[in-house]
Write a protein that holds these residues in place. Structure first.
Motif, PDB file in Angstrom:
ATOM      1  N   ASN A 162       0.759  -1.132   0.102  1.00 42.00           N
ATOM      2  CA  ASN A 162      -0.148   0.222  -0.048  1.00 42.00           C
ATOM      3  C   ASN A 162       0.766   1.196   0.081  1.00 42.00           C
ATOM      4  O   ASN A 162       0.446   2.304  -0.098  1.00 42.00           O
ATOM      5  CB  ASN A 162      -1.070   0.067   1.081  1.00 42.00           C
ATOM      6  N   GLU A 189      -7.736  -2.835   1.667  1.00 43.53           N
ATOM      7  CA  GLU A 189      -7.363  -2.155   0.504  1.00 43.53           C
ATOM      8  C   GLU A 189      -7.082  -3.045  -0.650  1.00 43.53           C
ATOM      9  O   GLU A 189      -6.487  -2.963  -1.665  1.00 43.53           O
ATOM     10  CB  GLU A 189      -6.233  -1.370   0.775  1.00 43.53           C
ATOM     11  N   ARG A 323      -1.979   5.906   1.800  1.00 49.07           N
ATOM     12  CA  ARG A 323      -2.178   4.758   0.755  1.00 49.07           C
ATOM     13  C   ARG A 323      -1.793   5.394  -0.675  1.00 49.07           C
ATOM     14  O   ARG A 323      -1.977   6.585  -1.029  1.00 49.07           O
ATOM     15  CB  ARG A 323      -3.753   4.706   0.349  1.00 49.07           C
TER      16      ARG A 323
END
Length: 332
Positions: A162, A189, A323
């Motif tokens: 990420n 994610e 992120r």
């Protein structure tokens, strides 16, 4: 006068705050002055801004290991007023004033010409993280070419998926036709990582604890930005003749590993240094990024902030709450 983040270390403690600086205060140890358009926040910037690690070696210091902008004055024959340039590393933001400012003065031999197809903002959306990811991918590509490994013939692991390096590495490797497995501590994610090209996603806990010196062969290659047990386990599970490109230490600087993968399976561990990488390798990496990186995916992994937001963002990136990439509009 121009605005800059400035780190000081008075008796009252470590501080990083916005300051107005006269251009005459720019470092004399530089022969090119650049009007900075965009910068970025990397993990190392987070360490410098917060003081969580002794990244900054002299004070006062303007942090920021990256910038992109336009030359306003040059005493270096390589550059002239109006040239678009970018910079990564060379101790900028650590020992020499960096890019989290509206102006910078640096040595001309540190600068790379901004590829024509990239804007300053796109260059900093890539930043040192993306440039490092490309250095990792190119190291693996050279290794695979020598070994006769074709894309799609095995899985490639990307740790710290990420983060900035991980996100760009996934996009690059998937774009080259490789089957990418993303390792992350944020399984929520998963869809984001798959949108970048990851074929599957695993929990970082599968790699982060102490493991056996040799494990089941799985990866033809690895891009690792984590270090410590994660890197040791990645090496232990690389297929015969495969390779690991290591570029980070988010889990730790230690490497509690065995020589077994290297002498019994012929595994190669490549250390990737982006700070002092030779100029031909830098130029090759940026040319490749300009030609191959998916711009829509780059946009998807990028969040824009202003210079005033950089201090807060530094804490976020160290906490693993960011992120992809943070791009800093130094004029906002």
């Amino acid at each position: 006068m121009f605005n800059a983040l400035v780190i000081t270390k008075p008796e009252s403690g470590y501080r990083c705050e916005m300051s107005a600086i006269d251009e005459a205060q720019l470092p004399s140890a530089g022969d090119v002055t650049v009007r900075v358009a965009w910068s970025t926040i990397n993990y190392k910037d987070g360490l410098a801004i917060t003081g969580k690690s002794p990244v900054v070696r002299s004070f006062p210091m303007v942090p920021g290991i990256d910038f992109a902008g336009t030359v306003t004055h040059s005493d270096n024959p390589r550059w002239k007023t109006g040239d678009r340039v970018l910079l990564n590393g060379y101790g900028v933001g650590e020992t020499h004033w960096g890019g989290l400012a509206q102006m910078a003065r640096v040595k001309g031999e540190w600068l790379v010409a901004l590829p024509e197809s990239l804007s300053e903002r796109e260059a900093m959306a890539i930043g040192t993280a993306g440039y490092t990811a490309m250095l990792c991918v190119q190291a693996l590509q050279r290794h695979w070419a020598d070994a006769g490994v074709e894309p799609g013939t095995g899985e490639v692991l990307v740790t710290g998926a990420n983060g900035g390096v991980g996100s760009v590495a996934i996009s690059l490797l998937a774009g080259l036709g490789h089957t990418v497995v993303a390792s992350t501590g944020r399984l929520q994610e998963t869809e984001y990582l798959k949108s970048l090209g990851a074929a599957s996603v695993i929990d970082r806990n599968e790699l982060s604890a102490p493991g056996k010196p040799l494990q089941k062969e799985r990866w033809i290659g690895v891009v690792d930005s984590v270090g410590s047990h994660t890197l040791a386990n990645a090496c232990a599970s690389v297929r015969y003749g495969g390779a690991v490109a290591a570029c980070g230490l988010a889990q730790g600087m230690d490497l509690p590993a065995s020589v077994a993968p290297f002498i019994l399976r012929g595994v190669t561990l490549y250390g990737i240094d982006s700070v002092m990488a030779p100029m031909p390798r830098r130029v090759a990496a940026w040319d490749a990024l300009a030609k191959t990186l998916d711009r829509q995916q780059l946009a998807a992994i990028t969040r824009e902030i202003g210079l005033n937001d950089a201090v807060g963002a530094a804490s976020e990136i160290l906490a693993g709450q960011v992120r992809g990439r943070l791009v800093v509009n130094v004029n906002a």
